[in-house]
Every structure is written in C-alpha cells, then in structure tokens.
Design a protein around this motif. Structure first.
Motif, PDB file in Angstrom:
ATOM      1  N   TYR A   1      89.601 165.467 -29.806  1.00 15.02           N
ATOM      2  CA  TYR A   1      89.737 164.662 -28.596  1.00 15.02           C
ATOM      3  C   TYR A   1      91.069 164.912 -27.899  1.00 15.02           C
ATOM      4  CZ  TYR A   1      85.353 162.425 -29.631  1.00 15.02           C
ATOM      5  OH  TYR A   1      84.024 162.202 -29.846  1.00 15.02           O
ATOM      6  N   ARG A   2      92.111 165.154 -28.701  1.00 16.50           N
ATOM      7  CA  ARG A   2      93.401 165.484 -28.074  1.00 16.50           C
ATOM      8  C   ARG A   2      93.264 166.755 -27.232  1.00 16.50           C
ATOM      9  NH1 ARG A   2      96.729 164.571 -33.449  1.00 16.50           N
ATOM     10  NH2 ARG A   2      96.914 162.314 -33.343  1.00 16.50           N
ATOM     11  N   ALA A   3      92.460 167.699 -27.735  1.00 16.43           N
ATOM     12  CA  ALA A   3      92.258 168.946 -26.993  1.00 16.43           C
ATOM     13  C   ALA A   3      91.589 168.663 -25.644  1.00 16.43           C
ATOM     14  CB  ALA A   3      91.409 169.907 -27.813  1.00 16.43           C
ATOM     15  N   ILE A   4      90.640 167.730 -25.634  1.00 16.84           N
ATOM     16  CA  ILE A   4      89.972 167.395 -24.364  1.00 16.84           C
ATOM     17  C   ILE A   4      90.967 166.766 -23.396  1.00 16.84           C
ATOM     18  CG2 ILE A   4      88.167 165.993 -23.278  1.00 16.84           C
ATOM     19  CD1 ILE A   4      86.590 166.212 -25.887  1.00 16.84           C
ATOM     20  N   LEU A   5      91.794 165.868 -23.928  1.00 19.52           N
ATOM     21  CA  LEU A   5      92.772 165.208 -23.059  1.00 19.52           C
ATOM     22  C   LEU A   5      93.833 166.191 -22.576  1.00 19.52           C
ATOM     23  CD1 LEU A   5      93.179 161.818 -24.950  1.00 19.52           C
ATOM     24  CD2 LEU A   5      91.855 162.279 -22.898  1.00 19.52           C
ATOM     25  N   SER A   6      93.974 167.304 -23.292  1.00 21.82           N
ATOM     26  CA  SER A   6      94.941 168.321 -22.837  1.00 21.82           C
ATOM     27  C   SER A   6      94.322 169.283 -21.837  1.00 21.82           C
ATOM     28  CB  SER A   6      95.445 169.140 -24.017  1.00 21.82           C
ATOM     29  OG  SER A   6      95.816 168.319 -25.048  1.00 21.82           O
ATOM     30  N   GLY A   7      93.059 169.089 -21.510  1.00 26.35           N
ATOM     31  CA  GLY A   7      92.469 169.910 -20.465  1.00 26.35           C
ATOM     32  C   GLY A   7      91.319 170.774 -20.918  1.00 26.35           C
ATOM     33  N   GLU A   8      91.012 170.760 -22.189  1.00 21.89           N
ATOM     34  CA  GLU A   8      89.888 171.598 -22.648  1.00 21.89           C
ATOM     35  C   GLU A   8      88.557 170.936 -22.329  1.00 21.89           C
ATOM     36  OE1 GLU A   8      90.102 173.020 -26.632  1.00 21.89           O
ATOM     37  OE2 GLU A   8      92.173 173.703 -26.377  1.00 21.89           O
ATOM     38  N   THR A   9      87.542 171.776 -22.216  1.00 18.85           N
ATOM     39  CA  THR A   9      86.201 171.269 -21.918  1.00 18.85           C
ATOM     40  C   THR A   9      85.386 171.291 -23.199  1.00 18.85           C
ATOM     41  OG1 THR A   9      86.350 172.146 -19.696  1.00 18.85           O
ATOM     42  CG2 THR A   9      84.154 171.732 -20.522  1.00 18.85           C
ATOM     43  N   ARG A  10      84.565 170.262 -23.376  1.00 16.62           N
ATOM     44  CA  ARG A  10      83.739 170.237 -24.582  1.00 16.62           C
ATOM     45  C   ARG A  10      82.273 170.157 -24.205  1.00 16.62           C
ATOM     46  NH1 ARG A  10      83.872 166.056 -29.659  1.00 16.62           N
ATOM     47  NH2 ARG A  10      81.780 166.551 -30.345  1.00 16.62           N
ATOM     48  N   ARG A  11      81.521 171.084 -24.704  1.00 13.01           N
ATOM     49  CA  ARG A  11      80.076 171.091 -24.441  1.00 13.01           C
ATOM     50  C   ARG A  11      79.427 169.978 -25.241  1.00 13.01           C
ATOM     51  NH1 ARG A  11      76.352 175.960 -24.073  1.00 13.01           N
ATOM     52  NH2 ARG A  11      74.358 174.934 -23.683  1.00 13.01           N
TER      53      ARG A  11
ATOM     54  N   GLY B   1     105.929 154.845 -19.487  1.00 20.85           N
ATOM     55  CA  GLY B   1     104.596 154.406 -19.071  1.00 20.85           C
ATOM     56  C   GLY B   1     103.514 155.020 -19.933  1.00 20.85           C
ATOM     57  N   ARG B   2     102.299 154.576 -19.723  1.00 20.76           N
ATOM     58  CA  ARG B   2     101.198 155.125 -20.505  1.00 20.76           C
ATOM     59  C   ARG B   2     100.530 156.251 -19.742  1.00 20.76           C
ATOM     60  NH1 ARG B   2      98.085 149.840 -22.623  1.00 20.76           N
ATOM     61  NH2 ARG B   2      98.828 148.981 -20.667  1.00 20.76           N
ATOM     62  N   GLN B   3     100.000 157.187 -20.494  1.00 20.79           N
ATOM     63  CA  GLN B   3      99.305 158.290 -19.851  1.00 20.79           C
ATOM     64  C   GLN B   3      97.950 157.791 -19.355  1.00 20.79           C
ATOM     65  OE1 GLN B   3      98.368 161.760 -22.242  1.00 20.79           O
ATOM     66  NE2 GLN B   3      98.865 163.032 -20.485  1.00 20.79           N
ATOM     67  N   VAL B   4      97.662 158.095 -18.105  1.00 18.80           N
ATOM     68  CA  VAL B   4      96.417 157.623 -17.514  1.00 18.80           C
ATOM     69  C   VAL B   4      95.490 158.823 -17.308  1.00 18.80           C
ATOM     70  CG1 VAL B   4      95.387 156.511 -15.523  1.00 18.80           C
ATOM     71  CG2 VAL B   4      97.594 155.732 -16.370  1.00 18.80           C
ATOM     72  N   CYS B   5      94.277 158.689 -17.758  1.00 20.26           N
ATOM     73  CA  CYS B   5      93.329 159.803 -17.683  1.00 20.26           C
ATOM     74  C   CYS B   5      92.035 159.352 -17.012  1.00 20.26           C
ATOM     75  CB  CYS B   5      92.977 160.296 -19.079  1.00 20.26           C
ATOM     76  SG  CYS B   5      94.393 160.914 -20.007  1.00 20.26           S
TER      77      CYS B   5
END
Lengths: 514, 389
Positions: B14-24, B116-120
């Motif tokens: 999930y960290r990878a997704i939040l870093s910009g990766e796409t998950r199928r 602050g908190r990271q907003v996604c």
C-alpha cells in the motif's frame, strides 16, 4: 463612493471579482518602516501583478529620511523581491509598477511637507485625471493625530471630484481615553466613512470564513446558543517571543497587543447575531452589539477573573530561549504580562450563562489560533463507561492558523463485543489545505483592495474599537493595585502558568489540549 | 511471526501505491481494494502522522488511447491538490476486436506542510476495449462516491449520439470539454449539439476554451468599472482581436469568437441576418449595438506564433481606445492600456501566463452550476460560426 453607489458593469456578470477600484493614489506615511517594506508594497505589487489594481494607480511614500524617487523605488524593489507572495520578481511588471512610485521627504509635523505632498498629488492626478486618495498611517502611533491634523490643515482630507480615505494601523490607542481622543482627532478632519481602522486579522480568509460557516450552513446556527453550548474557548497562542519589540511590548502587554483587538474580534464574529445583509454596517452593527453585551469585569474583580503570566527561560522545539525579562529593551523587573487567561460572559438572550474563556500568550509550545465550541453533555448518560467517567463532550473547533480548518469531535462505539459499550471520541476533520489547495492571498492584499473599493466590512468602526477598550480598561485598572503576580510564572515552551489551569478547573472545565 | 510478516508485506504494497505506483485489481474488487488501501494507510504511522484520504467530488475522465490517458493522469495529479477527488479514468479502445475490461487503482498524494498530514486522493483506471467500451458505464456508476458532484471530462470531441457518452451524461452534473481540441470545421455543429443537451437537462457545460478567457474578461471589465472608462462602454464601435498563429497551420478562431460572443451577449449587440459569411481563417463582420454598429475583426497574426489570443482592442466613437496585448518579449506578461480623448490614460503591465490545462480544469471544478454568462456567450459564438443561421 460606497458599494451601493457602484455603477453596474454588465461585463462583470459571471466574473468572480465584482469590480476593480477606481484609479487612486496611495500615500504611505512611514514609508521607510518595516510594515511598508514587509507587507504593504509587496502586497500592492502582488495585486498589480494579478491585474487587480486599476490603471492610474500610484504610490507616494512619505517619510523623514532624505531619499530620491529612484532610491525609494530601488529600496522597494529589494523589499518586493524578498517579501512578495509571488516570489520571483518579474522585471517588466516591476518596471511598470515602479514607474508610478514616488517619494516625498518630510517631517510629519512640518506643514511644509504637506504642501509639498499636495503639489506632488496634483501633478500625479493631472496625469491620471483621477482625484482619489488613500492615506495609510504606517508610522508609530504617536504620529497618528499629528498627521491627521496636518492633512486637515493642508486641505488634503477631501476633494471635490474624488474620494479620500485614511487607513489607521493598530494599536488604536492604548486605553479608552486615548482611543476616544484619537477618534475625536480623526473625526475632526475626516468623516467616519473615510476612516478605515485596520486589524489585519480580519483580512484572513479563515476569519471571514467564520461568518460563512455560521450563516451559510443551515445546520449550525440552530444549535449555536446557550441551550446546546456549554462554553467557548478562544486560544491565540504564539511560540515566538517579542521579536525585538521590547519597547512596544513593555507598554502594551498581551491585553493590548492581542486581547483588545484580535481576540475580541474573534469573539464578536463567533457570538454575533446574523446580520440582515452582508453590508459593512450591518455586519459591524452586530459585532458591536456583542461587545456591548459583554459583561464588564470591574477593577475589583480583575484579579479574580483573569490570570496573568510572564514567560521565563525555557526550551521551544529543542532551542533554549531567553525569558521575557532578558529580552532587549525590557525592564529587568518588568511586570508586563505575556500571557493572559480570562473568562467573560455575554449578557444577551443567546449567550446568557455561557462562559467564554480566552487565553493568549507568547512563548507557548506552538502557534495556534482556535475557537472551540464545547457542547453540553446529553441530558441522560445512556451508556455507562467502564470507569464511571462521563463521555467527552462534542467539540466543534475552528482553527484560524496555522492549519486552517474545522473539526468536530463526537463519541463513537469502539468495535468489539461486550455488554458494556466502549465509547471513544473520534474527529471529523476538514482542512482548508486539503479541500482548497491554493495559497490564500495575504491579509493586507485583501484589506488594501477593500479600502480602495470603499468596503469597510473588515475594518473596525469607531464604536467597535471604543466598546473593546471599554471592556479592557477596567481590567487593566484593576491590575494596578494590588501588586502584580510574581513574574516570571511560566516557563517558555509550556502552556502558561499553573494558575491558568486552576482558573478554569474552578468552573469544572479544562483547557483544550492543542 | 508469520502474521507480522504478512502485515508488513501488505503495508509495503500500500505504501507503494501511495508513492505513485499503480496496482491492478479485479474489477468487482475495486471498492474493497480501495477500502483496504485507506485502512492500511490510516494505521501506518511509520512516516509520522498517518495519511488521510480526501474527496470533494467525482471526476470521470474519458480518453481514447494510452497517451491521452497518461496526459489525463498527469493533469488530475496536479488538480488533486486543489480538488481531491475520486477520479475514474476510462481508457477506451473501441476499435479493438475483442471485448475486455481491466481495472487498476492508484493514488495522488500531496507533499504535506511541515507538521501536517499527507492528504491523498484516489484514482481508478478502467481499460475498456471492443464492445466493453459501450458498457463501461455499468462499472463506473457504482463506483461514484454518493452525495458528491460528478464531473465528466470528455477529452475528445464529444459524440452526442454515442451510447457511453449518453449514459455517463445521465449520471453527471457537469460536462467539461475543450473546444480548442475540436476540428475547426466541426466546432460549430458540436457546440450547437452540446448547447442543446445542456438546455434540455440540468447538466452544466464547461469549456476550457472559455476558461482561457477568464483573465482577458477580467481585464476588459476593469476598463469599464468606473469613470472615466465607464462612459465609453455603450459607445464602442470597433473590436479587433488578433490570434497568435503558426505559419502554415490553420488558426483556431474559437477562442476569439467566444470573446466576441461574450461582448455581444453582455452588451446587447446582435448579428444581423446575412451580415456574416463564416470563414475558418479570419472573420470580419458588423454587429448592431444600441448606439449604432460595431465593426468586428478577428484575424490571425503570423508575427506572433503560438497559441491563443494575442491582442484585443476596443475603440469608441469618440476616439477612446482600450487595448490588451501580450508582450512580444515576455509572453508571461501583457500590456493593458487606455487612451482617452480627454488626454488621460494609462498603460500597465500585468501577469498573463498561458494557463495550463490543469489550471483551467481546476477553475472549472470550482463551479457549482450553470454558468449563465458562458451559455449566453456560446449562443452568440455559435451564431457567428454558422453565419447567423
């Protein structure tokens, strides 16, 4: 010209801004000062860059130091490069803006200086064809009356074919008598609708949003009164010290620096009745009504109804910082308060019996400004807690700075089985930075533009400023006798003196942990 | 121990997704995968405060082909700072022989302010091919976050009779298009169709080409906010608009026609029947105003290569001239000037950056309903395009 008199421009339909100011000349008294360089000229440049200033806009800086137009422009260029919101200076935009900046060297008490100013204005206005003038008093307050009188003597307070206005910086007086005297002087040469008393706090988007939040949403106003609200806490905490302003702060203290203006403005916005319209006087009428309904704290009750503090040395964010008495231009035995907590009541139908707690201080652990509405507990404790304590009350907090937003705390069941329900407070959070990811304009940009447009909604009216002093004065009178508390009484980097905690605990309440 | 390792692997994913990766992900599992993502993110305090998911609207984007989809993805990434949304990108390949639908999830996260908190915000990408394109709305509709406005950004010429377009339109509050992307010979017909659709429904129409004019409109309005300029507004008799153009390439007159349409609709200028023969390279015609007639010229300016409006001048019968022109040596700035017969006048330099597509889209996402000024402008502009028919 007032807003009502604005000629309708059909091209404005659908555009966000409803009009631009008429061409005018801004005359800054105190043009060599910090405020001019850090705030005013950078704000004007940013407005100009965004195309929000009218064509035919000029600036005249007036100060005592001898300087040429070119030297003044060059100084301002440096100031803009350093303090502009848009950061990188655009050469062609600066050149066009700077071409209309002028300097007038004069002593503020020298009538000759005003004749020189008049002649400069005449020359500028003959080129632009417009005779609108906005004076900005950015000098130390001791010059305010002098400048106003001299402008009057020189016949510069009105013109036949344009408007003339004057912006007066805070502090506006140091007590009720001096504020009233300053008002009298100003109003002997200007009319009230020409005078714009600035409190830059009101120019902040989030402060204005208090009104939007309250009066543009149907769900809050019905519960915004004594039936549902237990008490209100207003916190204005700063982690910084006095930043080299020892001379000023020794005479002001937190009560004059923050409470009399910013804090009472927040109080009036949070407690006011809905105005009939969003017109300047309709809004200000309601704010004044709140200030007039605040129950006075007579001098003999000042000790009991307030807690004063002064910071000693301590540690903030890992840095050792000096105590107030070790700051420059502060007396070694200073009795000036750098912290104040007080409780007040608003004696009107809506707020009868609801205490408002206000606290403000320097060198507190963090910078935060917040209005917290603490709601009453439900009438019946339906859900017993395991330790017998009451469930935490609902809290609606409006954060003005630094992380602007609104959050609502409410109780929720902790997941899991068991006969006894476990309830924990959870937070529903809205942050401006999240929903509106654009930088808000600087408060001075907004207020300068409003004053050019003749919109006084966000400026303090005479009766407002005097009502605020009328509340503060008896408190400061009461502090003169007996002896002040033993200072310093709180360590820098802490949430103020212990007495402030005991003060609110006596009412069975506690300060919010921020 | 094994449980702890599994949990770490899930967190890493999930960290990878939040870093910009796409998950199928499986198409039916999109919602549950997103729920898992935000649950994991809320519990993950490795980097300090947990990230928060924010969503103020639904943004459905339509793209044909991976290149356009990539572009849309980049624009949404920039827009999400101001408008955190659930974005659903449909990447369509209607010409593919076999029907197929696959989904992936990703996130757009902003760098948090200190403390602050990271907003996604979240993005769902649906790749539809062949016959599945026509049915992809069945997948999109249940994924819309309830109670929030739905913006449909159709990054192409919108086909009014297309099944998918119609179905998506039925579920959206706001349709966003960019008429600058239309083929000039089809612009009038397409805008007429869109105008009809919005008139017949509650859907608000936004054209990024109109949004490009906002700053120009603001500057023009300023001329006439107050005296002495105000008195000339009713006496304007000539409008000249120059469009930047690239030699050998047909200029796009749409933006200029929208500007003239705006002036006409606001000032009550009307096109007389038969007064205009529409052309695609330059136009010159007369409009009837309350004070007489207004001569309009819309011409490409080969001396200023580039795109968009280059200059505008408005002239009044008395000799007053109001002009806005991009600077030749610094295209981020423009010169705004007024010359008045009484001798007064001014010239000033203002910022006139060409707005990015993300800025334009962001401005449109700010709107909450019909833009009456645009709809009236569009009606006029369409008349100019089809010769007053």
């Amino acid at each position: 010209m007032t807003i009502e008199e604005t000629v309708e421009n059909p091209l404005r339909v659908g555009l966000r801004s409803q009009r631009t100011p008429e061409p005018n000349t801004l005359i800054i008294f105190g043009a060599s000062g910090d405020l001019t360089q850090r705030k005013l000229v950078p704000a004007l440049y940013d407005l100009s860059l965004e195309g929000l200033l009218p064509g035919g806009f000029s600036v005249v800086g007036m100060a005592r130091r001898p300087k040429t137009h070119s030297e003044f422009r060059s100084e301002m260029k440096g100031a803009v490069a350093q303090h502009s919101r848009t950061k990188s200076l655009q050469p062609s935009a600066w050149d066009a803006f700077a071409a209309n900046i002028y300097y007038c060297q004069a002593e503020f008490n020298d009538p000759g200086g005003y004749i020189q100013l008049a002649s400069m204005l005449q020359k500028i206005e003959s080129e632009t064809g417009c005779h609108n003038r906005l004076y900005y008093l950015a000098t130390p307050p001791r010059y305010y009356s002098e400048i106003a009188k001299r402008l009057g003597e020189a016949g510069l307070t009105a013109s036949d074919d344009g408007w003339t206005r004057i912006i007066v910086e805070k502090p506006f007086g140091r007590d009720l008598a001096s504020a009233a005297e300053l008002n009298r002087t100003l109003l002997s040469v200007f009319s009230e609708d020409q005078v714009y008393r600035i409190d830059h706090y009101l120019g902040k988007d989030t402060v204005q949003n208090i009104l939007v939040f309250r009066f543009a949403n149907g769900i809050f106003e019905p519960i915004w009164d004594r039936r549902y609200i237990d008490h209100v806490q207003i916190t204005m905490a700063e982690s910084i010290g006095i930043e080299g302003r020892g001379g000023y702060y020794e005479r002001a203290g937190v009560i004059r620096d923050i409470i009399q203006n910013h804090a009472l403005q927040l109080l009036s916005l949070a407690a006011m009745e809905p105005p009939a319209t969003f017109e300047p006087d309709a809004v200000r009428d309601e704010k004044v009504k709140v200030l007039r309904a605040v129950r006075p704290i007579p001098p003999e009750d000042a000790q009991e109804s307030t807690v004063r503090g002064q910071y000693g040395p301590g540690v903030i964010s890992g840095q050792r910082v000096a105590g107030y008495r070790e700051e420059d231009r502060v007396e070694a035995d200073s009795a000036t308060e750098t912290y104040l907590a007080l409780r007040l009541f608003i004696d009107n139908w809506r707020w009868a019996g609801v205490p408002f707690y206000i606290r403000s201080g320097k060198r507190l652990p963090k910078r935060v400004t917040e209005i917290a509405i603490i709601f009453r507990q439900p009438p019946l404790a339906l859900f017993p807690t395991t330790d017998g304590s009451r469930i935490e009350p609902n809290v609606l907090s409006i954060t003005i700075q630094p992380d602007e937003g609104i959050s609502l705390n409410f109780g929720s069941k902790v997941p899991g089985p068991g006969a006894a329900l476990r309830i924990r407070p959870v937070e529903m959070d809205f942050r401006y930075g999240t929903s509106f990811g654009v930088a808000a304009p600087d408060a001075y940009e907004r207020l300068l533009l409003d004053s050019m447009l003749g919109d006084a909604t966000l400026f303090t009216r005479r009766d407002e400023v005097e009502a605020a002093w009328a509340f503060v004065n008896p408190i400061t009178d009461g502090w003169t006798n007996p002896e002040p508390p033993s200072f310093p009484n709180y360590e820098a980097g802490t949430w103020g003196p212990d007495e402030a905690d005991e003060f609110i605990q006596r009412d069975g309440r506690k300060w919010r942990r921020l | 121990m094994a449980e702890a390792v599994d949990r770490m692997e899930v967190l890493d994913e999930y960290r990878a997704i939040l870093s910009g990766e796409t998950r199928r992900v499986d198409v039916p599992a999109v919602e549950s995968e997103l729920t898992q993502l935000w649950k994991a993110a809320a519990e993950d305090t490795l980097e300090g405060q947990p990230v928060v998911r924010a969503c103020v609207l639904n943004l459905v984007g339509y793209a044909q082909g991976d290149d356009v989809a990539q572009h849309i993805n980049e624009v949404i990434s920039q827009v999400s700072a101001r408008h955190p949304s659930r974005s659903i990108i449909i990447v369509a390949d209607p010409r593919a022989k076999s029907a197929g639908l696959r989904a992936s999830i990703s996130a757009h996260c902003q760098i948090p302010l200190a403390g602050g908190r990271q907003v996604c915000s979240e993005q769902i990408t649906l790749h539809a091919s062949g016959a599945a394109v026509d049915e992809v709305h069945g997948t999109v509709l249940p994924l819309l976050v309830p109670g929030l406005p739905v913006f449909l950004w159709w990054h192409d010429e919108p086909p009014p009779d297309n099944h998918l377009f119609q179905e998506l339109l039925d579920s959206c509050d706001h349709l966003v298009i960019d008429s600058a992307d239309f083929a000039p010979e089809r612009t009038a017909a397409l805008l007429t169709d869109l105008q009809r659709i919005t008139q017949e429904s509650d859907i608000a129409l936004s054209d990024l080409n109109w949004s490009r004019l906002t700053h120009w409109r603001e500057l023009v309005a300023q001329f006439f906010d107050a005296s002495p300029g105000r008195q000339y507004l009713d006496r304007l008799d000539a409008v000249n608009v120059e469009i930047a153009s690239i030699h050998g390439k047909q200029p796009d007159l749409t933006e200029g026609l929208l500007l003239i349409g705006w002036l006409a609709s606001r000032l009550g200028w009307v096109l007389e029947e038969g007064a205009l023969r529409p052309r695609l390279d330059a136009m010159s015609f007369k409009l009837k105003s309350g004070a007489g007639s207004v001569t309009v010229k819309l011409t490409p300016d080969p001396h200023h290569p580039g795109e968009g409006l280059h200059s505008l001048s408005l002239r009044a019968a008395d000799g007053a001239v109001f002009a806005i022109s991009r600077k030749a040596d610094d295209e981020t700035c423009g010169v705004v000037s007024a010359e008045l017969p009484e001798g007064s006048g001014y010239s000033r330099v203002v910022q006139m950056d060409l707005p990015s597509e993300a800025t334009l889209l962001s401005d449109e996402l700010d709107s909450s309903g019909h833009d009456a000024a645009f709809e009236e402008t569009l009606a006029q502009a369409v008349r100019f395009m089809d010769g007053g028919q």
